[in-house]
Write a protein that holds these residues in place. Structure first.
Motif, short mmCIF file in Angstrom:
data_model
loop_
_atom_site.label_atom_id
_atom_site.label_comp_id
_atom_site.label_asym_id
_atom_site.label_seq_id
_atom_site.Cartn_x
_atom_site.Cartn_y
_atom_site.Cartn_z
N GLU A 132 0.83 -1.21 0.00
CA GLU A 132 0.00 0.00 0.00
C GLU A 132 0.86 1.26 0.00
O GLU A 132 0.48 2.27 -0.59
CB GLU A 132 -0.95 0.00 1.21
CG GLU A 132 -1.89 -1.19 1.27
CD GLU A 132 -2.82 -1.29 0.06
OE1 GLU A 132 -3.09 -0.26 -0.58
OE2 GLU A 132 -3.27 -2.42 -0.25
N MET A 133 2.00 1.20 0.66
CA MET A 133 2.95 2.34 0.63
C MET A 133 3.35 2.62 -0.82
O MET A 133 3.42 3.77 -1.26
CB MET A 133 4.20 2.00 1.45
CG MET A 133 3.98 1.86 2.93
SD MET A 133 3.78 3.41 3.78
CE MET A 133 5.45 4.07 3.71
N THR A 134 3.61 1.55 -1.55
CA THR A 134 4.02 1.71 -2.95
C THR A 134 2.86 2.23 -3.79
O THR A 134 3.01 3.17 -4.58
CB THR A 134 4.50 0.34 -3.50
OG1 THR A 134 5.52 -0.16 -2.65
CG2 THR A 134 5.03 0.47 -4.93
N ARG A 135 1.70 1.64 -3.58
CA ARG A 135 0.52 2.02 -4.37
C ARG A 135 0.19 3.51 -4.20
O ARG A 135 -0.17 4.18 -5.16
CB ARG A 135 -0.68 1.18 -3.91
CG ARG A 135 -1.95 1.45 -4.71
CD ARG A 135 -3.15 0.82 -4.02
NE ARG A 135 -3.13 -0.61 -4.03
CZ ARG A 135 -4.00 -1.39 -4.68
NH1 ARG A 135 -4.96 -0.84 -5.39
NH2 ARG A 135 -3.93 -2.68 -4.60
N TYR A 136 0.33 4.01 -2.98
CA TYR A 136 -0.05 5.40 -2.72
C TYR A 136 1.15 6.35 -2.66
O TYR A 136 1.02 7.49 -2.20
CB TYR A 136 -0.89 5.49 -1.44
CG TYR A 136 -2.23 4.80 -1.64
CD1 TYR A 136 -3.22 5.38 -2.43
CD2 TYR A 136 -2.46 3.52 -1.13
CE1 TYR A 136 -4.42 4.73 -2.68
CE2 TYR A 136 -3.66 2.87 -1.37
CZ TYR A 136 -4.63 3.48 -2.15
OH TYR A 136 -5.82 2.83 -2.40
N GLY A 137 2.31 5.86 -3.10
CA GLY A 137 3.49 6.73 -3.19
C GLY A 137 3.92 7.32 -1.85
O GLY A 137 4.36 8.46 -1.79
N ARG A 138 3.81 6.53 -0.80
CA ARG A 138 4.21 7.02 0.53
C ARG A 138 5.70 6.81 0.76
O ARG A 138 6.25 5.77 0.40
CB ARG A 138 3.45 6.28 1.65
CG ARG A 138 1.93 6.35 1.62
CD ARG A 138 1.40 7.73 1.89
NE ARG A 138 1.44 8.55 0.70
CZ ARG A 138 1.40 9.88 0.69
NH1 ARG A 138 1.36 10.54 1.82
NH2 ARG A 138 1.42 10.56 -0.42
N GLY A 139 6.34 7.78 1.38
CA GLY A 139 7.75 7.65 1.74
C GLY A 139 7.88 7.37 3.23
O GLY A 139 6.88 7.33 3.96
N ILE A 140 9.10 7.19 3.68
CA ILE A 140 9.33 6.99 5.12
C ILE A 140 10.38 7.98 5.63
O ILE A 140 11.22 8.45 4.87
CB ILE A 140 9.81 5.55 5.44
CG1 ILE A 140 10.92 5.09 4.50
CG2 ILE A 140 8.67 4.58 5.47
CD1 ILE A 140 11.53 3.75 4.89
N SER A 200 5.82 9.26 5.84
CA SER A 200 5.88 10.69 5.51
C SER A 200 4.46 11.23 5.35
O SER A 200 3.59 10.55 4.78
CB SER A 200 6.64 10.91 4.21
OG SER A 200 7.93 10.37 4.31
N GLU A 201 4.24 12.42 5.81
CA GLU A 201 2.94 13.12 5.77
C GLU A 201 1.90 12.49 6.68
O GLU A 201 0.74 12.94 6.69
CB GLU A 201 2.39 13.24 4.34
CG GLU A 201 3.29 14.04 3.41
CD GLU A 201 2.74 14.07 2.00
OE1 GLU A 201 1.75 14.79 1.76
OE2 GLU A 201 3.29 13.36 1.14
N GLY A 202 2.25 11.45 7.40
CA GLY A 202 1.38 10.95 8.45
C GLY A 202 0.38 9.88 8.03
O GLY A 202 0.08 9.68 6.86
N MET A 203 -0.12 9.23 9.05
CA MET A 203 -1.08 8.13 8.84
C MET A 203 -2.41 8.63 8.31
O MET A 203 -3.06 7.96 7.49
CB MET A 203 -1.32 7.38 10.16
CG MET A 203 -0.15 6.57 10.62
SD MET A 203 0.14 5.19 9.48
CE MET A 203 1.58 4.47 10.27
#
Ligand SMILES: Cc1cc2nc3c(=O)[nH]c(=O)nc-3n(C[C@H](O)[C@H](O)[C@H](O)COP(=O)(O)OP(=O)(O)OC[C@H]3O[C@@H](n4cnc5c(N)ncnc54)[C@H](O)[C@@H]3O)c2cc1C
Length: 442
Positions: free
Chosen positions: A75-83, A208-211
């Motif tokens: 899901e991180m990948t799908r929504y382009g989330r970073g850490i 990144s940018e929060g839950m």
């Protein structure tokens, strides 16, 4: 039953818009079913919640994810989330034999706990050979033991024992005699038996940018209505469908219902017929987690440290997360703390918070604190789920079963990272697949 018994008719009603509910709803809607999500809170995210408090956005619920958590990482990948990495500690503080304060480097502390951490789970390969099947293996015999039982049998010297216990009480969010050894095994089995990786996976990388932004993006992908502020009070199965009733008196007919309530919270809904025995039993016993997470603001820029007290203290783990400035422009530090018993600390009682902090590390001047009491919250009654001795192997299979047209998707009944966001996603995927197979057979 026909549609005239109900105000509205849908294919699937999903109760709860945490990770499990949002993922299930997204998959069901994309699969072509008419889905309605009913969420009691005024927001999505459930036990993930980013709120602006103490001068910056803070995670009041879940904070950390890792790439060894396969469902969350997809899901991180799908929504382009970073850490972003939580700060690495420059100092470590802990309690030695008899509670004596000790300090050193991170390397000193790691060297002290290494043997105990390794031996606590030394037999994990036989006890739980596959993280995805946590009830298969010698765990069947060992599940009667608590983490404390195992520590008591290791014969560690008192210095190492105190430090090792403090690490695990931080992880499991409850006193160690209340938590099954299986909870420790699950986490280590999920990280291939490598305990330092387990530590990293559970407490290092923030999204990144929060839950809340993460769950907002998933909610935006749900093809169907997400109705907030809508508490479900009853689910009555009748033949091949169910009537879901809300606190506002609306009656919704659904061909399938997905409950995403945590085990501890299912008593909030009247189910007819009553829930399967494993749900009633575990709800009556409650799962093990009983703790708290608290954010604390302190004066000045403190060195980046972590500190451990004991399971008998209100705060057993405290670490520096952010440096910033307060409303007067003065430098401040934001620390995150965890304790094993939510009733031992009140964020509104600053004098109490100060003395709890003093017991973990001296020289900190507390200027603010905030928390959400998830244990007292009737919609969760749980922080992150850990099991009591015996609960995992006795009940997991039954908790995953469908009961008529009622499905259960919750991190509490996941196979791999049960209790984590990853487990919530796994359970949402599992139940949406079952429903799609049943209602839209290929
Ligand atoms: C303080 C804290 C720290 C944590 N730290 C981490 C971490 O760092 N990493 C990690 O992976 N996990 C962590 N977790 C665990 C993680 O947050 C949960 O496992 C996960 O979010 C659970 O998702 P879920 O969808 O299964 O349940 P929930 O998020 O609890 O969703 C259930 C939803 O159902 C709703 N609901 C309940 N009753 C009703 C009703 N009657 N009618 C309508 N709606 C209802 C609730 O409001 C909620 O939105 C933490 C949890 C807490 C509390």
């Amino acid at each position: 039953m026909n549609d005239t018994d109900a105000d509205r008719s849908v294919d699937v009603a999903v109760i709860g818009a945490g990770f499990a509910g949002l993922i299930a709803a997204r998959e069901l809607g994309r699969g072509g079913l008419d889905v309605l999500v009913l969420e009691a809170r005024d927001r999505v995210g459930g036990r993930t919640w980013t709120e602006h408090r103490l001068g910056r956005p803070l995670e009041l619920g879940a904070n950390w994810v890792h790439w060894v958590q396969p469902h969350v990482w997809a899901e991180m990948t799908r929504y382009g989330r970073g850490i972003e990495r939580s700060p690495a500690a420059e100092e470590a503080h802990w309690r030695g034999a008899g509670g004596a304060p000790r300090s050193g480097t991170l390397a000193d502390f790691t060297a002290l706990i290494n043997d105990g951490q390794r031996r606590l789970v030394a037999d994990v390969a036989e006890a739980m050979p596959r993280g995805t099947e946590p009830t298969v293996g010698a765990i069947g015999e060992l599940d009667r033991l608590s983490i404390q039982d195992r520590f008591d049998r290791l014969g560690l010297d008192p210095e190492a024992l105190a430090a090792n216990e403090s690490v695990w009480v931080g992880h499991v969010n409850a006193p160690l005699d209340r938590v099954g050894l299986s909870s420790a095994y699950r986490w280590v089995a999920a990280t291939g038996g490598h305990w330092p990786l387990m530590h990293e996976a559970s407490a290092t990388f923030r999204v990144s940018e929060g839950m809340s932004e993460f769950t907002r993006l998933i909610a935006g992908d749900v093809r169907g209505e997400i109705r907030l502020g809508t508490t479900v009070v009853s689910v009555e199965q009748r033949g091949d469908a169910a009537i879901v009733e809300t606190a506002g008196g609306e009656r919704i007919r659904a061909r399938r219902v997905v409950s995403t309530l945590p085990v501890n919270a299912v008593r909030g809904i009247r189910f007819s017929p009553e829930l399967p025995s494993a749900w009633r039993r575990q709800n009556a016993e409650a799962v093990a987690s009983d703790g708290t997470k608290i954010w604390i603001r302190a004066r000045g820029h403190l060195p980046r440290f972590f500190a451990y007290a004991t399971q008998h203290d209100p705060i057993s783990v405290l670490k520096v997360e952010f440096h910033g400035s307060d409303e007067d422009g003065e430098p401040c530090t934001l620390l995150v703390g965890f304790g094993p018993d939510h009733s031992r600390i009140d964020p509104d009682d600053l004098a109490g918070v100060q003395s709890a902090v003093d017991a973990v590390r001296s020289g900190i001047r507390v200027t603010g604190a905030t928390a959400h009491d998830w244990m007292a919250d009737p919609l969760s009654r749980t922080t992150w789920m850990t099991h009591r001795p015996g609960q995992l192997t006795r009940d997991l299979a039954e908790l995953q079963e469908t009961a008529g047209v009622l499905h259960f998707a919750t991190s509490d009944n996941a196979s791999l990272w049960g209790g984590f966001i990853d487990g919530a996603i796994e359970s949402g995927l599992r139940e949406s697949r079952r429903i799609l197979d049943a209602l839209l057979p290929r």
